[in-house]
Design an enzyme around this catalytic site. Structure first.
Site, PDB file in Angstrom:
ATOM      1  N   ASN A  86       1.096  -5.098   9.050  1.00 47.92           N
ATOM      2  CA  ASN A  86       1.586  -4.218   7.997  1.00 47.92           C
ATOM      3  C   ASN A  86       1.044  -2.825   8.267  1.00 47.92           C
ATOM      4  O   ASN A  86      -0.163  -2.657   8.492  1.00 47.92           O
ATOM      5  CB  ASN A  86       1.108  -4.754   6.637  1.00 47.92           C
ATOM      6  N   GLY A 128       4.943 -11.543  -5.811  1.00 42.75           N
ATOM      7  CA  GLY A 128       4.620 -11.050  -7.138  1.00 42.75           C
ATOM      8  C   GLY A 128       4.161 -12.146  -8.066  1.00 42.75           C
ATOM      9  O   GLY A 128       4.967 -12.821  -8.699  1.00 42.75           O
ATOM     10  N   GLY A 129       2.864 -12.354  -8.135  1.00 43.19           N
ATOM     11  CA  GLY A 129       2.299 -13.272  -9.120  1.00 43.19           C
ATOM     12  C   GLY A 129       2.521 -14.735  -8.846  1.00 43.19           C
ATOM     13  O   GLY A 129       2.417 -15.563  -9.756  1.00 43.19           O
ATOM     14  N   ASN A 177       5.758  -4.900  -4.213  1.00 44.45           N
ATOM     15  CA  ASN A 177       4.375  -4.434  -4.172  1.00 44.45           C
ATOM     16  C   ASN A 177       3.905  -4.322  -5.632  1.00 44.45           C
ATOM     17  O   ASN A 177       4.615  -4.736  -6.542  1.00 44.45           O
ATOM     18  CB  ASN A 177       4.320  -3.080  -3.440  1.00 44.45           C
ATOM     19  N   THR A 178       2.754  -3.757  -5.855  1.00 44.52           N
ATOM     20  CA  THR A 178       2.199  -3.734  -7.219  1.00 44.52           C
ATOM     21  C   THR A 178       2.904  -2.700  -8.102  1.00 44.52           C
ATOM     22  O   THR A 178       3.473  -1.730  -7.610  1.00 44.52           O
ATOM     23  CB  THR A 178       0.699  -3.397  -7.181  1.00 44.52           C
ATOM     24  N   LYS A 235      -3.779  -7.111   6.449  1.00 50.33           N
ATOM     25  CA  LYS A 235      -3.946  -5.957   5.562  1.00 50.33           C
ATOM     26  C   LYS A 235      -3.437  -4.697   6.258  1.00 50.33           C
ATOM     27  O   LYS A 235      -3.534  -4.570   7.469  1.00 50.33           O
ATOM     28  CB  LYS A 235      -5.430  -5.792   5.190  1.00 50.33           C
ATOM     29  N   CYS A 284       2.629   1.624  -1.287  1.00 51.10           N
ATOM     30  CA  CYS A 284       1.262   1.597  -1.813  1.00 51.10           C
ATOM     31  C   CYS A 284       1.112   2.661  -2.893  1.00 51.10           C
ATOM     32  O   CYS A 284       1.352   3.835  -2.648  1.00 51.10           O
ATOM     33  CB  CYS A 284       0.230   1.837  -0.714  1.00 51.10           C
ATOM     34  N   ILE A 326      -7.662   0.125  -4.125  1.00 54.61           N
ATOM     35  CA  ILE A 326      -8.500   0.061  -2.931  1.00 54.61           C
ATOM     36  C   ILE A 326      -8.280   1.322  -2.085  1.00 54.61           C
ATOM     37  O   ILE A 326      -9.239   1.907  -1.579  1.00 54.61           O
ATOM     38  CB  ILE A 326      -8.156  -1.192  -2.073  1.00 54.61           C
ATOM     39  N   GLY A 327      -7.041   1.725  -1.931  1.00 57.97           N
ATOM     40  CA  GLY A 327      -6.755   2.942  -1.166  1.00 57.97           C
ATOM     41  C   GLY A 327      -6.618   2.691   0.330  1.00 57.97           C
ATOM     42  O   GLY A 327      -7.000   3.536   1.148  1.00 57.97           O
TER      43      GLY A 327
END
Lengths: 279, 291
Positions: B87, B231-232, B180-181, B33, B118, B59-60
């Site tokens: 990371n 991704g997914g 990323n998201t 993380k 992020c 989450i931040g």
């Protein structure tokens, strides 16, 4: 914690929309403690993906465990369609449960609605430890008052509150607690239910100087402390409901969002403190 | 690397929790993380909300900071025979550089992944990933301060992801990881309030897979460096899709939350996929989409 493929051996629609499932898993039932939960894959392959957390409601020692849930969304809806002999992917037991010992002189178990689920398991363990306890159950109405007989059988005296007055005290269970705590005088309160109720219970306990443990409920993703998604705000900063809880000392919980320290709203820890601190 | 499968940063912590479910030695690599220079408490709850075929999170970047990571997490991770990829994220260019310097000479780190994507933090993060100029600068700053293999994790929240990929390769990246998201939002129709405390969050899970596959495919046309597809990914065939699109490896994110054993299942699955087709080398499918 274990990940198991477990058989459902019993299913009951306790009242319309509320189900109980008994799931076979020696390893989970042997290792579980009251207040812990299981994380169940309710619909793998469907259009929702995450597991759903459920308190352990009862244990068949060494064999199986039971969960009790109301259908509130996609996850519980899918789980309510599970049939006996279906197999569920279950992770558990998870989290930290209620803290208790045989030295407790008297305990009060305050349940709001389905909050009774983990408290029945606790009640049975307290019975084994020969701890005197009083169940206090709250429900909307008499017909939604679940497991009354089970609590009454093992509890010292069972208190009841219904929102419509159809059974016991006419009002909320938090309200009933406020009126009765001075003569029940428990050494400790164990509470589970909706957040507004827990908040009031915590307030009352604090006012009367009674120790109180609350079991919190949040949305979770991983359930094992990895994703950090189920944060709650405590006096020691953010804690994870799944790993640090779900049971917390009520005095540690910060219930008012307004009380959240600005340092907890993103950014580096103590960033604000550093600016104001000349040292 | 033993195989091309690793966890996506932020979905595996530093490995401790999931080591109870799987043997970490079986993974191709372990991406931890995001670690920042100083501890971060993260964003106000609620931090996650499940949506159709995915989830939103904000989450931040909650973490205990680089010193804590080196002192407490790395010694634990070193006992495994698996490449550890750290990371990192910073608020400023200088913080990325400093993080690289802090890692210098530290035993047990095989690579660095720069998180410039992020969506949930106020400063830094995605700001670097959304501009090719900044993305190149931050990569170069990291490159200047480390000799380790450098992976840059890209955001899908841009118009032209290939341009960013090209920029980070110019900056000195040895590999790119994407995606990323996606920034998303969800509103409670009873209370009229957003479901997330941070209002918006990052969308992950099966919902974003087609976007990710497309972006990996685009980037594979543009840059020569290896691509880690993310991704997914939920299953072996999801992973195969990414490999066909041009990824040399894949990272599994949200699916870990659903099934802690999923990476092992995908590692075995890729092997049998190749065996069934009499293929001996994964390179026989990498980038082999017929278009």
């Amino acid at each position: 914690m274990f990940q198991v493929n477990a058989d459902v051996i019993a299913k009951e629609e306790v009242i319309p929309g509320v189900f109980s499932l008994t799931i076979v898993s020696p390893v989970i039932s042997e290792n579980a403690k009251p207040g812990q939960f299981v994380h169940i894959a309710c619909n793998q392959g469907g259009n929702f993906i995450l597991r759903r957390p459920f308190s352990i409601h009862r244990i068949v020692p060494g064999k199986a465990f039971e969960i009790l849930f109301r259908v509130v969304g996609r996850g519980t809806e899918a789980l309510s369609r599970v049939k006996v002999y279906d197999i569920l992917d279950v992770i558990g037991p998870l989290g930290n449960g209620f803290k208790y010992s045989e030295r407790i002189t008297s305990a009060l178990l305050v349940a709001g609605g389905l909050g009774l689920a983990p408290l029945l398991y606790l009640a049975e363990e307290l019975t084994n430890e020969q701890v005197k306890f009083y169940p206090m159950l709250g429900a909307q109405t008499k017909t939604k008052l679940l497991r009354y007989i089970d609590f009454k059988r093992i509890g010292k005296k069972t208190y009841v509150a219904t929102d419509d007055g159809s059974s016991g005290h006419n009002g909320t269970v938090a309200d009933l607690l406020n009126r009765t705590i001075h003569y029940i005088r428990p050494e400790i309160i164990y509470a589970c239910g909706p957040e507004p109720m827990l908040r009031k219970v915590a307030q009352t306990a604090d006012e009367f100087g009674v120790k109180c443990q609350v079991s919190l409920e949040t949305k979770m993703a991983c359930g094992v402390g990895v994703c950090l998604g189920c944060a709650c705000v405590t006096r020691q900063g953010y804690k994870m409901v799944c790993k640090d809880g779900p049971v917390f000392d009520a005095r540690d919980i910060i219930w008012d969002k307004e009380e959240i320290e600005p340092t907890l709203l993103g950014g580096y820890r103590c960033e604000t403190a550093k600016v104001s601190d000349p040292g | 690397m033993k195989n091309p499968v690793m966890p996506a940063s932020g979905t595996f912590g530093a490995g401790r929790e999931y080591s109870e479910f799987i043997d970490l030695n079986c993974l191709g690599a372990l991406v931890v993380k995001t670690v920042t220079l100083r501890p971060r408490d993260g964003n106000a709850p609620p931090r996650l909300y499940e949506v159709s075929s995915g989830m939103l999170n904000s989450i931040g970047l909650q973490n205990e900071g680089i010193d804590h990571f080196i002192e407490h997490d790395l010694p634990y991770l070193r006992q495994f025979d698996v490449p550890i990829i750290i990371n990192i994220a910073g608020n400023t260019l200088e913080e990325y550089a400093q993080l690289c310097r802090e890692i210098k000479g530290v035993e047990g780190i095989s690579g660095i992944e720069l998180n410039i994507s992020c969506p949930n933090i106020k400063a830094g993060g995605i700001a670097f990933g959304a501009s090719s100029r900044l993305a190149e600068q931050v990569t170069a700053a990291a490159r200047y301060n480390t000799d380790l293999p450098l992976i840059v994790k890209l955001t899908p929240n841009v118009y032209n992801v290939s341009k960013i990929a090209q920029a980070v390769v110019y900056g000195g990246a040895n590999a790119v990881s994407l995606i990323n998201t996606l920034v998303g939002m969800s509103i409670d129709t009873n209370t009229f309030k957003p479901h997330l405390g941070n209002i918006t969050g990052g969308l992950s899970g099966p919902a974003i897979k087609p976007v990710a596959v497309r972006m990996v495919w685009e980037v594979a046309q543009t840059v020569k460096v290896p691509i880690i597809g993310i991704g997914g990914i939920n299953s072996t065939l999801d992973a195969i899709e990414f490999l066909l699109a041009g990824a040399t490896a894949v990272a599994i994110g949200t699916a870990n939350f659903v099934n802690p054993r999923v990476m092992i299942e995908i590692i075995d699955g890729i092997e049998s996929f190749l065996r069934q087709r009499n293929m001996s080398d994964i390179r026989q499918i990498i980038g082999k989409v017929k278009v």
